[in-house]
Design an enzyme around this catalytic site. Structure first.
Site, PDB file in Angstrom:
ATOM      1  N   HIS A   5      18.630  -4.882  19.636  1.00 57.80           N
ATOM      2  CA  HIS A   5      17.193  -5.156  19.777  1.00 57.80           C
ATOM      3  C   HIS A   5      16.924  -6.520  20.397  1.00 57.80           C
ATOM      4  O   HIS A   5      15.827  -6.783  20.863  1.00 57.80           O
ATOM      5  CB  HIS A   5      16.500  -5.063  18.413  1.00 57.80           C
ATOM      6  CG  HIS A   5      16.462  -3.674  17.879  1.00 57.80           C
ATOM      7  ND1 HIS A   5      15.321  -2.908  17.854  1.00 57.80           N
ATOM      8  CD2 HIS A   5      17.441  -2.882  17.375  1.00 57.80           C
ATOM      9  CE1 HIS A   5      15.590  -1.716  17.355  1.00 57.80           C
ATOM     10  NE2 HIS A   5      16.877  -1.674  17.044  1.00 57.80           N
TER      11      HIS A   5
ATOM     12  N   ASP B  53      12.770 -13.379  23.976  1.00 56.64           N
ATOM     13  CA  ASP B  53      12.521 -12.301  23.016  1.00 56.64           C
ATOM     14  C   ASP B  53      13.074 -11.006  23.596  1.00 56.64           C
ATOM     15  O   ASP B  53      12.858 -10.725  24.778  1.00 56.64           O
ATOM     16  CB  ASP B  53      10.993 -12.161  22.800  1.00 56.64           C
ATOM     17  CG  ASP B  53      10.635 -11.660  21.411  1.00 56.64           C
ATOM     18  OD1 ASP B  53      11.441 -10.918  20.828  1.00 56.64           O
ATOM     19  OD2 ASP B  53       9.547 -12.012  20.924  1.00 56.64           O
TER      20      ASP B  53
HETATM   21  P1  ADP Z   1      10.449  -9.685  15.970  1.00 56.08           P
HETATM   22  O1  ADP Z   1      11.134  -8.375  15.978  1.00 56.08           O
HETATM   23  O2  ADP Z   1      11.244 -10.803  16.537  1.00 56.08           O
HETATM   24  O3  ADP Z   1       9.862 -10.053  14.648  1.00 56.08           O
HETATM   25  P2  ADP Z   1       8.315  -8.289  17.384  1.00 56.08           P
HETATM   26  O4  ADP Z   1       7.062  -8.816  17.964  1.00 56.08           O
HETATM   27  O5  ADP Z   1       9.081  -7.361  18.247  1.00 56.08           O
HETATM   28  O6  ADP Z   1       9.184  -9.550  16.937  1.00 56.08           O
HETATM   29  O7  ADP Z   1       8.006  -7.495  16.061  1.00 56.08           O
HETATM   30  C1  ADP Z   1       7.283  -8.057  15.006  1.00 56.08           C
HETATM   31  C2  ADP Z   1       6.756  -6.939  14.118  1.00 56.08           C
HETATM   32  O8  ADP Z   1       6.421  -7.510  12.855  1.00 56.08           O
HETATM   33  C3  ADP Z   1       5.510  -6.292  14.675  1.00 56.08           C
HETATM   34  O9  ADP Z   1       5.529  -4.902  14.432  1.00 56.08           O
HETATM   35  C4  ADP Z   1       4.395  -6.973  13.907  1.00 56.08           C
HETATM   36  O10 ADP Z   1       3.255  -6.182  13.712  1.00 56.08           O
HETATM   37  C5  ADP Z   1       5.059  -7.269  12.591  1.00 56.08           C
HETATM   38  N1  ADP Z   1       4.451  -8.488  12.026  1.00 56.08           N
HETATM   39  C6  ADP Z   1       4.303  -9.672  12.628  1.00 56.08           C
HETATM   40  N2  ADP Z   1       3.635 -10.537  11.842  1.00 56.08           N
HETATM   41  C7  ADP Z   1       3.367  -9.880  10.716  1.00 56.08           C
HETATM   42  C8  ADP Z   1       2.706 -10.229   9.512  1.00 56.08           C
HETATM   43  N3  ADP Z   1       2.157 -11.448   9.292  1.00 56.08           N
HETATM   44  N4  ADP Z   1       2.638  -9.296   8.559  1.00 56.08           N
HETATM   45  C9  ADP Z   1       3.188  -8.087   8.747  1.00 56.08           C
HETATM   46  N5  ADP Z   1       3.819  -7.705   9.865  1.00 56.08           N
HETATM   47  C10 ADP Z   1       3.914  -8.587  10.836  1.00 56.08           C
HETATM   48  C1  G6P Z   2      14.242  -9.016  14.779  1.00 53.19           C
HETATM   49  C2  G6P Z   2      15.644  -8.472  14.689  1.00 53.19           C
HETATM   50  C3  G6P Z   2      15.726  -7.462  13.559  1.00 53.19           C
HETATM   51  C4  G6P Z   2      15.226  -8.095  12.257  1.00 53.19           C
HETATM   52  C5  G6P Z   2      13.835  -8.669  12.449  1.00 53.19           C
HETATM   53  C6  G6P Z   2      13.311  -9.384  11.205  1.00 53.19           C
HETATM   54  O1  G6P Z   2      13.398  -7.985  15.101  1.00 53.19           O
HETATM   55  O2  G6P Z   2      16.008  -7.871  15.924  1.00 53.19           O
HETATM   56  O3  G6P Z   2      17.052  -7.011  13.391  1.00 53.19           O
HETATM   57  O4  G6P Z   2      15.214  -7.139  11.227  1.00 53.19           O
HETATM   58  O5  G6P Z   2      13.852  -9.583  13.528  1.00 53.19           O
HETATM   59  O6  G6P Z   2      14.226 -10.338  10.732  1.00 53.19           O
HETATM   60  P1  G6P Z   2      14.909 -10.242   9.304  1.00 53.19           P
HETATM   61  O7  G6P Z   2      15.932 -11.319   9.298  1.00 53.19           O
HETATM   62  O8  G6P Z   2      13.803 -10.482   8.318  1.00 53.19           O
HETATM   63  O9  G6P Z   2      15.477  -8.880   9.133  1.00 53.19           O
END
Ligand code: ADP
Ligand code: G6P
Length: 470
Positions: free
Chosen positions: A162, A370
């Site tokens: 990812h 990202d």
């Molecule tokens: P990453 O995977 O690095 O966290 P992404 O933008 O691809 O970044 O995905 C983030 C996901 O987490 C999204 O589906 C978003 O809606 C969710 N998210 C981000 N901030 C919050 C929050 N404060 N509460 C709940 N979900 C969140």
């Molecule tokens: C990114 C990574 C995921 C991970 C997520 C949240 O999306 O690609 O593998 O699950 O961040 O991070 P966490 O450490 O809370 O699983």
């Protein structure tokens, strides 16, 4: 435990347990792109998800989610430190994100990473029926494909990364580079967000393993490993339905009132992570306030930064820095009852996120690097009216799909300031055209399209993809 024909293996389960206000334990969807993406497709597909429940020293029996069975893997305190906080999140995560933060190479973490990968592989082997497909996710579990191949030669093995896969010169810094590459190439199909990643892996396989490689196929030890780009997406219909719900539309209106009914609202939603460029963004915004290009009573910024990996030093330090900076900006530019930045360090449920997206005139998504960035896609899905601007980093995977966003290099603070102003002052007709183009793309490439493309490539018979929700 019963066996499944499709097994997903990911460090994080799609559910977090958390204490409800009355003290009871309740389950909610984990923040983070991986959990968001897979939750959407697996909710209605018979499968088993093998993953860590997020706790320490406990692996409770977890509820099924629809037809999805959960097989929890417990981690001890020492494993959590060496495998999750250490090798996965202090070595691989920063290295794979262009080393925007210095990766830490601590030799003690490697053995724990390898042992925990073995435990995940054994758990997956146990719940996979003969001839099953096992789909392994992300950098935490990079050794699992090869370990599984040894345990279960009968199964189809997929791996999807990812996060970005770094350029060879960065990957070459990893002390365990050969094992990590071999581990991942134990799969039949290795999927990435961007074609460049497959290219990087092909170069490394040739250089480090002496394999014969092209950008879509690696011949290693008499086997063929296929590689390719499968950009991940979101459950577009879920977000659209939420954003159309009258109570959520009303909630969005109320949010605007609570913000003092400014003319324009800027919003950012991130996990609190140094890859997300939050500090660069705050610098740009505070300079716009300083220069008088943005006025507090006219424009407000909302920064949601959900707590993440809080036991890892670099994340704790970052949180302190960000909170100090938000305090400084509000102290300098805010007025009584009028904050310059509304900072929310909390998780939100999907409905609240949808309301926030509806409130935002400008969505600012400016990571330094990202893999994809699903928040950008969620914003576009929520904007059925065709209004709103998306400011998007060139270094997010999503930029390749959203050419009609206001693309920006977040390292260039002057460029970021200029782009924020362009997005704030854009002509509504231009915004509608841009949003229409992005929405057209997104509705064609939603999460089901992603899963279908990947699973069809993994299993040409189409058996796996046929099991997905229509
Ligand atoms: P990453 O995977 O690095 O966290 P992404 O933008 O691809 O970044 O995905 C983030 C996901 O987490 C999204 O589906 C978003 O809606 C969710 N998210 C981000 N901030 C919050 C929050 N404060 N509460 C709940 N979900 C969140
Ligand atoms: C990114 C990574 C995921 C991970 C997520 C949240 O999306 O690609 O593998 O699950 O961040 O991070 P966490 O450490 O809370 O699983």
């Amino acid at each position: 435990m019963r066996q499944s024909s499709l097994v997903v293996v990911a460090n994080r389960l799609p559910l977090d347990d958390s204490a409800a206000p009355d003290g009871a334990c309740e389950w909610r969807r984990s923040p983070g792109g991986l959990a968001s993406a897979l939750h959407a497709i697996l909710e209605q597909t018979p499968a088993t998800w093998v993953g860590w429940n997020g706790g320490i020293d406990s692996a409770p029996v977890l509820p099924d989610i629809g037809s999805l069975r959960i097989r929890p893997v417990g981690l001890s305190e020492e494993e959590l430190r060496g495998y999750y906080e250490g090798f996965a999140n202090s070595t691989l995560w920063p290295l794979y994100h262009d080393a925007v933060e210095q990766p830490v190479f601590d030799r003690r973490w490697w053995e724990t990473y390898r042992d925990v990968n073995r435990r995940f592989a054994e758990a997956a082997a146990e719940v996979a029926e003969p001839g099953a497909a096992i789909w392994i996710q992300d950098y935490h579990l990079q050794l699992v494909p090869q370990l599984l191949r040894e345990l279960r030669p009968d199964v189809l093995i997929g791996f999807f990364l990812h996060v970005p896969f770094p350029p060879p010169e960065l990957f070459m810094q990893l002390p365990r580079r050969v094992e990590l590459l071999r581990g991942m190439l134990g799969a039949d199909l290795v999927g990435f967000q961007r074609p460049q990643a497959a290219h990087n892996v092909a170069q490394l396989a040739t250089k480090l393993l002496g394999a014969q490689s092209t950008d879509d196929q690696i011949n290693l030890d008499g086997r063929v490993v296929r590689t390719g780009a499968f950009p991940v997406s979101i459950d577009v219909s879920e977000m659209q339905a939420l954003a159309a719900r009258p109570d959520i539309v009303e909630h969005a209106e109320q949010l605007r009132t609570d913000l003092g009914r400014p003319r324009r609202v800027l919003l950012s939603v991130d996990r609190l992570d140094y890859t997300k460029g939050i500090e660069h963004r705050l610098t740009a915004y505070s300079e716009l306030l300083r220069d008088g290009r943005v006025k507090v009573h006219d424009t407000v910024m909302v920064q949601v930064a959900v707590p993440s990996r809080e036991r890892v030093d670099s994340y704790r330090v970052l949180r302190d820095r960000i909170e100090g900076e938000v305090g400084r900006i509000n102290g300098e530019y805010g007025r009584v009852g009028e904050a310059a930045i509304h900072y929310l360090n909390q998780p939100f449920d999907r409905a609240d996120l949808a309301a926030l997206y509806l409130t935002a005139d400008v969505m600012v998504v400016t990571p330094l690097r990202d893999g994809m960035n699903l928040v950008a896609k969620e914003y576009v899905a929520a904007r059925a009216a065709g209004t709103g601007s998306l400011v998007l980093s060139e270094f997010a995977g999503a930029a390749a799909e959203f050419e009609d966003a206001f693309l920006v290099n977040p390292h260039d603070v002057d460029g970021l300031k200029a782009t924020l102003l362009d997005a704030l002052d854009a002509d509504p007709a231009d915004l509608r055209r841009r949003m229409r183009a992005m929405r057209d793309h997104l509705t064609r490439y939603d999460i089901l399209a992603w899963a279908r493309a990947y699973l069809t490539a993994l299993d040409h018979s189409g058996r796996l993809a046929a099991g997905l929700r229509k």
